[in-house]
Design a protein around this motif. Sequence first.
Motif, PDB file in Angstrom:
ATOM      1  N   ALA A  93       0.831  -1.211   0.000  1.00 25.29           N
ATOM      2  CA  ALA A  93       0.000   0.000   0.000  1.00 25.29           C
ATOM      3  C   ALA A  93       0.866   1.262   0.000  1.00 25.29           C
ATOM      4  N   PHE A 153       0.587   3.446  -3.504  1.00 21.54           N
ATOM      5  CA  PHE A 153      -0.064   4.762  -3.515  1.00 21.54           C
ATOM      6  C   PHE A 153       0.955   5.886  -3.731  1.00 21.54           C
ATOM      7  N   LEU A 185       1.380   6.104  -7.338  1.00 22.59           N
ATOM      8  CA  LEU A 185       0.207   6.764  -7.917  1.00 22.59           C
ATOM      9  C   LEU A 185       0.318   8.287  -7.782  1.00 22.59           C
ATOM     10  N   GLU A 198      -7.994  -0.708  -3.354  1.00 22.42           N
ATOM     11  CA  GLU A 198      -8.068   0.687  -3.809  1.00 22.42           C
ATOM     12  C   GLU A 198      -6.905   1.023  -4.723  1.00 22.42           C
ATOM     13  N   LEU A 199      -5.716   0.455  -4.416  1.00 23.50           N
ATOM     14  CA  LEU A 199      -4.552   0.713  -5.260  1.00 23.50           C
ATOM     15  C   LEU A 199      -4.791   0.201  -6.679  1.00 23.50           C
ATOM     16  N   GLN A 258      -7.297   2.264  -8.662  1.00 18.67           N
ATOM     17  CA  GLN A 258      -6.766   3.501  -9.240  1.00 18.67           C
ATOM     18  C   GLN A 258      -5.871   3.211 -10.450  1.00 18.67           C
TER      19      GLN A 258
END
Length: 565
Positions: free
Chosen positions: A202, A206, A209, A448-449, A452
């Motif tokens: 994570a 992120f 990202l 969620e990663l 995205q």
Amino acid sequence: MPETRTIERHRQETLLKTGALQHAIFNSANFSCIATDAKGVIQIFNVGAEHMLGYAAADVLNQITPADISDPQEVIARAAALSVELSTPILPGFEALVFKASRGIEDIYELTYIRKDGSRLPAVVSVTALRDAADAIIGYLLIGTDNTARKQVEAERAQLDQALQDRNAELETAKSLAEKANLAKSDFLSSMSHELRTPLNAILGFTQLLESGTPPPTPAQQRNLEQILKAGWYLLELINEILDLALIESGKATLSHEPVSLAEVMLECRAMVDPQAQKRGIAMTYPHFEFPYFVSADRTRVKQVLINLLFNAIKYNKPEGTVTVEYIPSPPDSIRINIRDTGRGLAPEQLAQLFQPFNRLGKEVGAEEGTGIGLVVTKRLVELMGGTIGADSAVGAGSVFWFELSLTTAPVLAMQEVAHAALSLPRVSDGAPRRTVLYVEDNPANLELVEQLIARRPDLRLLSAADGNLGIEFARVYQPAAILMDINLPGISGLEAMKILRADPTTAHIPIIALSANAVPHDIEKALQAGFFDYLTKPIKVPQFMDTLDMALKVPGPAVNKEPA
């Protein structure tokens, strides 16, 4: 008459000689000579018997039998054994000592005499029946020799055998305990690797990202992100090195032995190493191959060894220094790879401490990060591939790290088959509708990663399921183009879910990519053999993730791609 006198003289001489021999025999101290009458009562008890047993002849003549000075338990046991052997009842006592001899059977056996002082004398006894002219038994002759030395040797041998058996039992127990400990250690490392990689996935995911998002980060934010990524990738490197070292030392690291082209592996390493060298202003010099060298080794591990040594040569070099790679044939059938740097160099006492875990030499004078594990792993890998490794250095003159591997012949390459396989890869046509990717994952941050990442692809949509059973149902209903599958799921594991999908004709064609924090090589190999399209470890690297997904999406399948509700 003279002739008669001559014969008589010879007879007298013979008698004298025979008498002398008999006297020598019956007075020898080297063996006991006991003669009995037909009932077993001792009639002759020679000097040897007196010496060996402690009795005077007067103590035993016409009074006892040899059974009376023998171990009673042995006499009883001998009577029982002979009764079985000869199928006739034999009473314990003197009869048991002479029964075979009385039947004309040669008899030599072991017997323990009891001395006058009560001590024991192991002896080997030979028994002969004494007969008269009419072949009637008139007595028995028992000749015994001291068996103490032989018994002592046998006892010592028995003790040694027992000690050896005990030692072997101890070694087997120690081996069993070590194997159990190694298994427990391996399981622990696998579990800890997963637990550490999951949150790290994570963090790094992120951060990547944010770094590549729109709008781009400000210069200050970019510097912060770079620091997070630097620390995160360093932590991942530490996890990988500890896991790798533990697997190697527990004997669970598997290596292949195949012809490996040093030129090809070096080109792959240059692509990774040169950018780091350029950042530090280090000049890299590589050898020119006049003809290809192939070594018998594991391709992935050779690459790992080279990268470890090259990165170290760059990391610990002086500013604007140089790194030179050299290939030197090492007769009769090996090649040495030298990696020479222009760094500080090492003193003799530092060289002696190389290849020790967690011993990072030079840390007291440098600010470079390091675990001190990389060289240990490198040494173990080279040795597992049948090679040798070492280093030469002097303070102020730089260092040369080298390793040697065995040369082998070049493999036969089926170029036409390779070209045909490349041409047969399916291609996605322009303007194709959005395709569904199913992600089976119970960790919200990981989900969620990936959400995205997929959101950046206008040709893809993401469908998620929080457990294996739900993932199976979604795969059957929506027929996704590819499936991303976590391994450690609630309910059933990702491996079990994959096997169910493979066994179902409606989902067997869908490529399934394992996405897991478990990075143990054995488990990865097991998962790939079970049927996964590919296996990616967390933390994921975005370019690698996208490339693998694109390859999976090119796998042909039925033209069915239902919209999720």
